[in-house]
Scaffold this motif. Structure first.
Motif, PDB file in Angstrom:
ATOM      1  N   LEU A   1       0.840  -1.199   0.000  1.00 26.29           N
ATOM      2  CA  LEU A   1       0.000   0.000   0.000  1.00 26.29           C
ATOM      3  C   LEU A   1       0.878   1.253   0.000  1.00 26.29           C
ATOM      4  O   LEU A   1       1.735   1.411   0.862  1.00 26.29           O
ATOM      5  N   ILE A   2       0.691   2.134  -0.969  1.00 24.09           N
ATOM      6  CA  ILE A   2       1.505   3.349  -1.023  1.00 24.09           C
ATOM      7  C   ILE A   2       0.677   4.622  -0.866  1.00 24.09           C
ATOM      8  O   ILE A   2       1.223   5.712  -0.692  1.00 24.09           O
ATOM      9  N   ALA A   3      -0.655   4.480  -0.924  1.00 30.43           N
ATOM     10  CA  ALA A   3      -1.530   5.645  -0.739  1.00 30.43           C
ATOM     11  C   ALA A   3      -2.938   5.161  -0.439  1.00 30.43           C
ATOM     12  O   ALA A   3      -3.339   4.068  -0.851  1.00 30.43           O
ATOM     13  N   GLY A   4      -3.685   6.002   0.274  1.00 29.40           N
ATOM     14  CA  GLY A   4      -5.078   5.679   0.543  1.00 29.40           C
ATOM     15  C   GLY A   4      -5.286   4.800   1.755  1.00 29.40           C
ATOM     16  O   GLY A   4      -4.420   4.664   2.620  1.00 29.40           O
ATOM     17  N   ASN A   5      -6.453   4.172   1.783  1.00 33.27           N
ATOM     18  CA  ASN A   5      -6.919   3.407   2.940  1.00 33.27           C
ATOM     19  C   ASN A   5      -7.029   1.922   2.587  1.00 33.27           C
ATOM     20  O   ASN A   5      -7.793   1.537   1.704  1.00 33.27           O
ATOM     21  N   HIS A   6      -6.262   1.102   3.286  1.00 27.69           N
ATOM     22  CA  HIS A   6      -6.237  -0.341   3.011  1.00 27.69           C
ATOM     23  C   HIS A   6      -7.631  -0.957   3.109  1.00 27.69           C
ATOM     24  O   HIS A   6      -7.932  -1.947   2.430  1.00 27.69           O
ATOM     25  N   LYS A   7      -8.498  -0.375   3.937  1.00 29.48           N
ATOM     26  CA  LYS A   7      -9.842  -0.922   4.139  1.00 29.48           C
ATOM     27  C   LYS A   7     -10.867  -0.345   3.162  1.00 29.48           C
ATOM     28  O   LYS A   7     -12.052  -0.678   3.231  1.00 29.48           O
ATOM     29  N   ALA A   8     -10.412   0.484   2.263  1.00 34.04           N
ATOM     30  CA  ALA A   8     -11.336   1.110   1.296  1.00 34.04           C
ATOM     31  C   ALA A   8     -11.941   0.064   0.361  1.00 34.04           C
ATOM     32  O   ALA A   8     -11.309  -0.950   0.039  1.00 34.04           O
ATOM     33  N   LYS A   9     -13.140   0.343  -0.094  1.00 31.78           N
ATOM     34  CA  LYS A   9     -13.834  -0.564  -1.009  1.00 31.78           C
ATOM     35  C   LYS A   9     -13.161  -0.592  -2.380  1.00 31.78           C
ATOM     36  O   LYS A   9     -12.991  -1.647  -2.989  1.00 31.78           O
ATOM     37  N   ASP A  10     -12.792   0.587  -2.888  1.00 30.39           N
ATOM     38  CA  ASP A  10     -12.166   0.668  -4.202  1.00 30.39           C
ATOM     39  C   ASP A  10     -10.660   0.497  -4.089  1.00 30.39           C
ATOM     40  O   ASP A  10     -10.004   1.196  -3.292  1.00 30.39           O
ATOM     41  N   LYS A  11     -10.124  -0.418  -4.903  1.00 29.41           N
ATOM     42  CA  LYS A  11      -8.700  -0.733  -4.812  1.00 29.41           C
ATOM     43  C   LYS A  11      -8.039  -0.714  -6.193  1.00 29.41           C
ATOM     44  O   LYS A  11      -8.593  -1.227  -7.165  1.00 29.41           O
ATOM     45  N   ILE A  12      -6.860  -0.119  -6.225  1.00 29.20           N
ATOM     46  CA  ILE A  12      -6.081  -0.021  -7.463  1.00 29.20           C
ATOM     47  C   ILE A  12      -4.745  -0.716  -7.246  1.00 29.20           C
ATOM     48  O   ILE A  12      -4.083  -0.506  -6.228  1.00 29.20           O
ATOM     49  N   VAL A  13      -4.351  -1.543  -8.201  1.00 29.63           N
ATOM     50  CA  VAL A  13      -3.043  -2.195  -8.163  1.00 29.63           C
ATOM     51  C   VAL A  13      -2.272  -1.777  -9.409  1.00 29.63           C
ATOM     52  O   VAL A  13      -2.784  -1.887 -10.527  1.00 29.63           O
ATOM     53  N   VAL A  14      -1.051  -1.284  -9.207  1.00 25.32           N
ATOM     54  CA  VAL A  14      -0.220  -0.825 -10.327  1.00 25.32           C
ATOM     55  C   VAL A  14       1.091  -1.598 -10.361  1.00 25.32           C
ATOM     56  O   VAL A  14       1.783  -1.709  -9.345  1.00 25.32           O
ATOM     57  N   PHE A  15       1.422  -2.145 -11.519  1.00 26.45           N
ATOM     58  CA  PHE A  15       2.736  -2.748 -11.763  1.00 26.45           C
ATOM     59  C   PHE A  15       3.506  -1.748 -12.621  1.00 26.45           C
ATOM     60  O   PHE A  15       3.036  -1.351 -13.691  1.00 26.45           O
TER      61      PHE A  15
ATOM     62  N   HIS B   1       6.698  -3.588  -8.007  1.00 28.93           N
ATOM     63  CA  HIS B   1       7.830  -3.369  -8.909  1.00 28.93           C
ATOM     64  C   HIS B   1       7.749  -4.345 -10.080  1.00 28.93           C
ATOM     65  O   HIS B   1       7.549  -5.547  -9.890  1.00 28.93           O
ATOM     66  N   PHE B   2       7.926  -3.821 -11.295  1.00 25.26           N
ATOM     67  CA  PHE B   2       7.990  -4.676 -12.470  1.00 25.26           C
ATOM     68  C   PHE B   2       8.985  -4.068 -13.459  1.00 25.26           C
ATOM     69  O   PHE B   2       8.613  -3.531 -14.509  1.00 25.26           O
ATOM     70  N   PRO B   3      10.280  -4.119 -13.099  1.00 28.45           N
ATOM     71  CA  PRO B   3      11.301  -3.512 -13.964  1.00 28.45           C
ATOM     72  C   PRO B   3      11.427  -4.227 -15.304  1.00 28.45           C
ATOM     73  O   PRO B   3      11.506  -5.454 -15.356  1.00 28.45           O
ATOM     74  N   LEU B   4      11.431  -3.440 -16.362  1.00 23.91           N
ATOM     75  CA  LEU B   4      11.578  -3.989 -17.712  1.00 23.91           C
ATOM     76  C   LEU B   4      13.063  -3.970 -18.075  1.00 23.91           C
ATOM     77  O   LEU B   4      13.556  -3.029 -18.708  1.00 23.91           O
TER      78      LEU B   4
ATOM     79  N   GLU C   1       9.622 -11.264  -5.759  1.00 25.04           N
ATOM     80  CA  GLU C   1       8.241 -11.596  -5.366  1.00 25.04           C
ATOM     81  C   GLU C   1       7.250 -10.732  -6.143  1.00 25.04           C
ATOM     82  O   GLU C   1       6.216 -11.222  -6.599  1.00 25.04           O
ATOM     83  N   ASP C   2       7.580  -9.442  -6.296  1.00 22.80           N
ATOM     84  CA  ASP C   2       6.712  -8.546  -7.066  1.00 22.80           C
ATOM     85  C   ASP C   2       6.627  -8.998  -8.528  1.00 22.80           C
ATOM     86  O   ASP C   2       5.543  -9.054  -9.117  1.00 22.80           O
ATOM     87  N   VAL C   3       7.780  -9.315  -9.090  1.00 29.77           N
ATOM     88  CA  VAL C   3       7.827  -9.737 -10.493  1.00 29.77           C
ATOM     89  C   VAL C   3       7.060 -11.045 -10.687  1.00 29.77           C
ATOM     90  O   VAL C   3       6.334 -11.215 -11.678  1.00 29.77           O
ATOM     91  N   LYS C   4       7.200 -11.949  -9.726  1.00 26.89           N
ATOM     92  CA  LYS C   4       6.506 -13.233  -9.814  1.00 26.89           C
ATOM     93  C   LYS C   4       4.987 -13.031  -9.833  1.00 26.89           C
ATOM     94  O   LYS C   4       4.272 -13.669 -10.611  1.00 26.89           O
ATOM     95  N   ILE C   5       4.500 -12.138  -8.980  1.00 22.94           N
ATOM     96  CA  ILE C   5       3.063 -11.850  -8.948  1.00 22.94           C
ATOM     97  C   ILE C   5       2.617 -11.247 -10.278  1.00 22.94           C
ATOM     98  O   ILE C   5       1.553 -11.569 -10.807  1.00 22.94           O
TER      99      ILE C   5
END
Length: 281
Positions: free
Chosen positions: A121-135, A167-170, A246-250
């Motif tokens: 989690l880098i911003a916002g509320n972990h318990k929030a209904k709306d969730k965004i995941v960025v690679f 993290h997803f370094p190219l 671990e991030d790359v694997k996900i």
């Protein structure tokens, strides 16, 4: 007559579903046999991750994402494959005749809620209904413009949105990202706040080229900007590398192919603009 038509319709739907389920096993057996043709590959397990019935005009076709566990030269690997089938033939791909686009783009692996890790989690509320995941890759030009905007939007709606960063370094395109993402991980571990937000707003071109593999050069630039004293020894600790892998694997589990790749409430957002519809502001 109406009852007869209704009964026939129900039977037809049931028969189609039964037929589709019947060849699921055939798909798995086909993949096992095909992959076993390579003598270097020892197949351990083949399962169906995702199955999608295609739309008109090929509604009798199904797309499959297959999870493959195997050993190659005593090394265990997890991979994914995509195939299409109508129960009679199997195709590695289907292309739209008018657009030329692959129908593989319609298939996405199942999104697991475990990816909403509070550690990411880098911003916002972990318990929030709306969730965004960025690679993302910090040296990806589009990411440099995109990620700060998403962070700013979530910060403006911090009670109602959660933003998670992976993290997803190219590395083929931006080799310097290998060092930069490890430095980011260390900085976060030692308590520096808003690392992701700051990294994307720094002009790294002043210090090194994206194809640089000079760790000292990149660390020096990072230390100057963040007023840290990270060393190469810290950078190459197994625990730091493990975090990145671990991030790359996900990302690979979710079939991330480029950056930024964005998921909004568990669904891939190819427009990358759905975040703007979330929150009150």
């Amino acid at each position: 007559m109406k009852n007869l038509k209704k009964a026939l319709m129900i039977f037809s739907i049931f028969a189609i579903g039964l037929y589709a389920n019947d060849f699921d096993k055939d798909i798995i057996d086909f993949e096992k046999k095909r992959l076993s043709n390579n003598a270097r590959v020892e197949i351990q397990d083949v399962t169906i991750n995702t199955k999608l019935r295609m739309k008109m005009p090929i509604e009798n076709w199904y797309g499959y994402i297959i999870d493959v566990k195997a050993k190659v030269k005593d090394k265990e690997i997890n991979a994914k494959d995509i195939v299409f089938s109508n129960g009679v033939v199997v195709a590695a791909d289907l292309l739209d005749l008018k657009t030329g686009k692959s129908l593989k783009d319609l298939l996405e692996p199942k999104f697991d809620t475990k990816y909403y890790s509070e550690e990411r989690l880098i911003a916002g509320n972990h318990k929030a209904k709306d969730k965004i995941v960025v690679f993302s890759d910090p040296l990806c030009p589009f990411c440099m413009d995109y990620v700060p905007d998403v962070i700013a939007h979530v910060n403006e709606n911090k009670d109602s949105i959660a933003l998670y960063y992976y993290h997803f370094p190219l590395l083929r395109v931006h080799p310097a990202s290998a060092t930069l993402v490890k430095a980011m991980s260390i900085a976060k571990n030692i308590g520096i706040k808003d690392v992701e937000s700051k990294v994307y707003q720094i002009d790294w071109d002043r210090y090194f080229k994206v194809d640089s593999k000079d760790e000292e050069e990149i660390i020096k630039a990072f230390n100057k900007e963040f007023k840290t004293e990270i060393t190469r020894e810290e950078l190459n600790k197994p625990t730091i590398m493990k975090n990145i892998l671990e991030d790359v694997k996900i990302g690979e589990e979710l079939m991330v192919r480029g950056t930024p790749t964005v998921f909004v409430n568990g669904e891939k957002d190819n427009t990358k603009l759905k975040y703007e519809t979330l929150g009150d502001k």
